[in-house]
Design a protein around this motif. Sequence first.
Motif, PDB file in Angstrom:
ATOM      1  N   LYS A   7      47.726  33.930 -73.455  1.00 32.19           N
ATOM      2  CA  LYS A   7      48.442  32.880 -74.178  1.00 32.19           C
ATOM      3  C   LYS A   7      49.823  32.629 -73.579  1.00 32.19           C
ATOM      4  N   ARG A   8      50.428  33.639 -72.989  1.00 36.05           N
ATOM      5  CA  ARG A   8      51.757  33.472 -72.394  1.00 36.05           C
ATOM      6  C   ARG A   8      51.754  32.516 -71.200  1.00 36.05           C
ATOM      7  N   PHE A   9      50.587  32.297 -70.627  1.00 38.74           N
ATOM      8  CA  PHE A   9      50.465  31.389 -69.490  1.00 38.74           C
ATOM      9  C   PHE A   9      50.082  29.970 -69.909  1.00 38.74           C
ATOM     10  N   ASP A  10      49.860  29.746 -71.204  1.00 41.15           N
ATOM     11  CA  ASP A  10      49.406  28.462 -71.717  1.00 41.15           C
ATOM     12  C   ASP A  10      50.562  27.455 -71.731  1.00 41.15           C
ATOM     13  N   LEU A  11      50.341  26.298 -71.124  1.00 40.24           N
ATOM     14  CA  LEU A  11      51.382  25.265 -71.056  1.00 40.24           C
ATOM     15  C   LEU A  11      51.077  24.076 -71.965  1.00 40.24           C
ATOM     16  N   THR A  12      50.165  24.245 -72.883  1.00 37.72           N
ATOM     17  CA  THR A  12      49.768  23.152 -73.765  1.00 37.72           C
ATOM     18  C   THR A  12      50.964  22.593 -74.530  1.00 37.72           C
ATOM     19  N   GLY A  13      51.075  21.264 -74.522  1.00 38.10           N
ATOM     20  CA  GLY A  13      52.132  20.602 -75.266  1.00 38.10           C
ATOM     21  C   GLY A  13      53.443  20.475 -74.521  1.00 38.10           C
ATOM     22  N   ARG A  14      53.519  20.944 -73.291  1.00 45.87           N
ATOM     23  CA  ARG A  14      54.757  20.889 -72.530  1.00 45.87           C
ATOM     24  C   ARG A  14      54.696  19.782 -71.481  1.00 45.87           C
ATOM     25  N   LEU A  15      55.828  19.145 -71.266  1.00 43.79           N
ATOM     26  CA  LEU A  15      55.903  18.051 -70.304  1.00 43.79           C
ATOM     27  C   LEU A  15      56.535  18.556 -69.013  1.00 43.79           C
ATOM     28  N   ALA A  16      55.854  18.302 -67.902  1.00 46.85           N
ATOM     29  CA  ALA A  16      56.320  18.760 -66.592  1.00 46.85           C
ATOM     30  C   ALA A  16      56.543  17.571 -65.669  1.00 46.85           C
ATOM     31  N   LEU A  17      57.668  17.594 -64.958  1.00 45.28           N
ATOM     32  CA  LEU A  17      57.954  16.621 -63.909  1.00 45.28           C
ATOM     33  C   LEU A  17      57.826  17.323 -62.568  1.00 45.28           C
ATOM     34  N   VAL A  18      57.026  16.746 -61.673  1.00 44.78           N
ATOM     35  CA  VAL A  18      56.828  17.311 -60.341  1.00 44.78           C
ATOM     36  C   VAL A  18      57.211  16.255 -59.316  1.00 44.78           C
ATOM     37  N   THR A  19      58.274  16.503 -58.551  1.00 41.91           N
ATOM     38  CA  THR A  19      58.697  15.527 -57.543  1.00 41.91           C
ATOM     39  C   THR A  19      57.833  15.662 -56.290  1.00 41.91           C
ATOM     40  N   GLY A  20      57.710  14.560 -55.569  1.00 41.28           N
ATOM     41  CA  GLY A  20      56.917  14.575 -54.336  1.00 41.28           C
ATOM     42  C   GLY A  20      55.487  14.988 -54.579  1.00 41.28           C
ATOM     43  N   SER A  21      54.865  14.404 -55.612  1.00 40.46           N
ATOM     44  CA  SER A  21      53.560  14.928 -56.052  1.00 40.46           C
ATOM     45  C   SER A  21      52.396  13.965 -55.871  1.00 40.46           C
ATOM     46  N   SER A  22      52.529  12.989 -54.973  1.00 38.84           N
ATOM     47  CA  SER A  22      51.403  12.083 -54.724  1.00 38.84           C
ATOM     48  C   SER A  22      50.351  12.713 -53.824  1.00 38.84           C
ATOM     49  N   LYS A  23      50.703  13.819 -53.147  1.00 33.21           N
ATOM     50  CA  LYS A  23      49.753  14.472 -52.245  1.00 33.21           C
ATOM     51  C   LYS A  23      50.219  15.898 -51.966  1.00 33.21           C
ATOM     52  N   GLY A  24      49.423  16.624 -51.204  1.00 30.16           N
ATOM     53  CA  GLY A  24      49.797  17.946 -50.703  1.00 30.16           C
ATOM     54  C   GLY A  24      50.121  18.967 -51.772  1.00 30.16           C
ATOM     55  N   ILE A  25      51.142  19.773 -51.504  1.00 27.89           N
ATOM     56  CA  ILE A  25      51.521  20.858 -52.395  1.00 27.89           C
ATOM     57  C   ILE A  25      51.909  20.333 -53.772  1.00 27.89           C
ATOM     58  N   GLY A  26      52.666  19.239 -53.816  1.00 28.22           N
ATOM     59  CA  GLY A  26      53.095  18.693 -55.099  1.00 28.22           C
ATOM     60  C   GLY A  26      51.933  18.270 -55.970  1.00 28.22           C
ATOM     61  N   PHE A  27      50.952  17.623 -55.374  1.00 23.21           N
ATOM     62  CA  PHE A  27      49.772  17.193 -56.127  1.00 23.21           C
ATOM     63  C   PHE A  27      48.985  18.395 -56.633  1.00 23.21           C
ATOM     64  N   ALA A  28      48.824  19.415 -55.797  1.00 23.70           N
ATOM     65  CA  ALA A  28      48.101  20.624 -56.204  1.00 23.70           C
ATOM     66  C   ALA A  28      48.805  21.314 -57.373  1.00 23.70           C
ATOM     67  N   ILE A  29      50.137  21.394 -57.301  1.00 24.83           N
ATOM     68  CA  ILE A  29      50.896  22.011 -58.392  1.00 24.83           C
ATOM     69  C   ILE A  29      50.741  21.196 -59.673  1.00 24.83           C
ATOM     70  N   ALA A  30      50.840  19.865 -59.551  1.00 23.15           N
ATOM     71  CA  ALA A  30      50.686  19.008 -60.728  1.00 23.15           C
ATOM     72  C   ALA A  30      49.323  19.208 -61.378  1.00 23.15           C
ATOM     73  N   ARG A  31      48.288  19.255 -60.562  1.00 22.27           N
ATOM     74  CA  ARG A  31      46.945  19.481 -61.100  1.00 22.27           C
ATOM     75  C   ARG A  31      46.849  20.858 -61.771  1.00 22.27           C
ATOM     76  N   GLY A  32      47.433  21.877 -61.155  1.00 19.68           N
ATOM     77  CA  GLY A  32      47.395  23.216 -61.729  1.00 19.68           C
ATOM     78  C   GLY A  32      48.105  23.294 -63.066  1.00 19.68           C
ATOM     79  N   LEU A  33      49.257  22.638 -63.180  1.00 19.25           N
ATOM     80  CA  LEU A  33      49.980  22.617 -64.453  1.00 19.25           C
ATOM     81  C   LEU A  33      49.158  21.896 -65.517  1.00 19.25           C
ATOM     82  N   ALA A  34      48.517  20.798 -65.121  1.00 17.62           N
ATOM     83  CA  ALA A  34      47.664  20.067 -66.064  1.00 17.62           C
ATOM     84  C   ALA A  34      46.486  20.923 -66.516  1.00 17.62           C
ATOM     85  N   GLU A  35      45.901  21.665 -65.591  1.00 15.75           N
ATOM     86  CA  GLU A  35      44.789  22.555 -65.947  1.00 15.75           C
ATOM     87  C   GLU A  35      45.226  23.619 -66.938  1.00 15.75           C
ATOM     88  N   ALA A  36      46.516  23.997 -66.887  1.00 19.84           N
ATOM     89  CA  ALA A  36      47.042  24.999 -67.817  1.00 19.84           C
ATOM     90  C   ALA A  36      47.490  24.375 -69.132  1.00 19.84           C
TER      91      ALA A  36
END
Length: 258
Positions: A7-36
């Motif tokens: 549960k400590r890793f759960d990001l439900t209900g939180r808003l995240a801003l990821v800069t430079g996230s249309s591709k590459g590392i930024g996109f992967a991080i954005a997807r990972g945060l969304a999955e969490a």
Amino acid sequence: MRETAIKRFDLTGRLALVTGSSKGIGFAIARGLAEAGAEVVLNARTASALEEARAKLAAEGFKVHARAFDVTDAAAVAAAVDAIESDIGPIEILFNNAGMQHRAPLEDFPLDAWERLKATNIDSVFFVGQAVARKMIPRGRGKIVNIASVQSELARTGIAPYTATKGAVKMLTKGMATDWARHGLQVNAIGPGYFNTELNAALVANPEFSAWLEKRTPAGRWAEVEELIGAAVFLASDAASFVNGHVLYVDGGITASL
């Protein structure tokens, strides 16, 4: 009731801003945060690429937004952060991922490339970090994660200015943590090693460089962007509530070895 480890890793209900996230590392991080469980705001300068990335994540069922603005423009950053907070909600997680590379011998390194590197790799971290922190501080909580590099610790020929910028990101991360931890913020960095991305496409395609990298890296291979997700979710979550000013290297052991 005591919170479970997962549960400590759960990001439900939180808003995240990821800069430079249309591709590459930024996109992967954005997807990972969304999955969490996080709601995610993607950022890039090119609106068409940004919308393509947003549509891709939305089609996977994630709650995602797109905001095109230039992270090297302090006024544009402040306006965008204000708009996100007003239109979408409070930014609880920030990933400063926008970055660029330019390779050239140091004695011939172009001055315009030097200026672009500083603006994209350092100024953006300061501009976006400060604008978001000003919102987080009154709320008494927030997570800021800056994308550093193994070049925050190690140099390699042809990229001295990039190395300088990533060294600066490491120390700016420590400075942010020193100033803002008392306000309830956790500020850390991830230092990726050599990842198979568009930014490294020329190196990946170079058999001589890839052979060198495989010998130099204890893990013996290039990394894939999905391998950053665990570190990203950890640092964005309550599991890292007492982690501050730390650079977490995700590099296959390259900074640990000679």
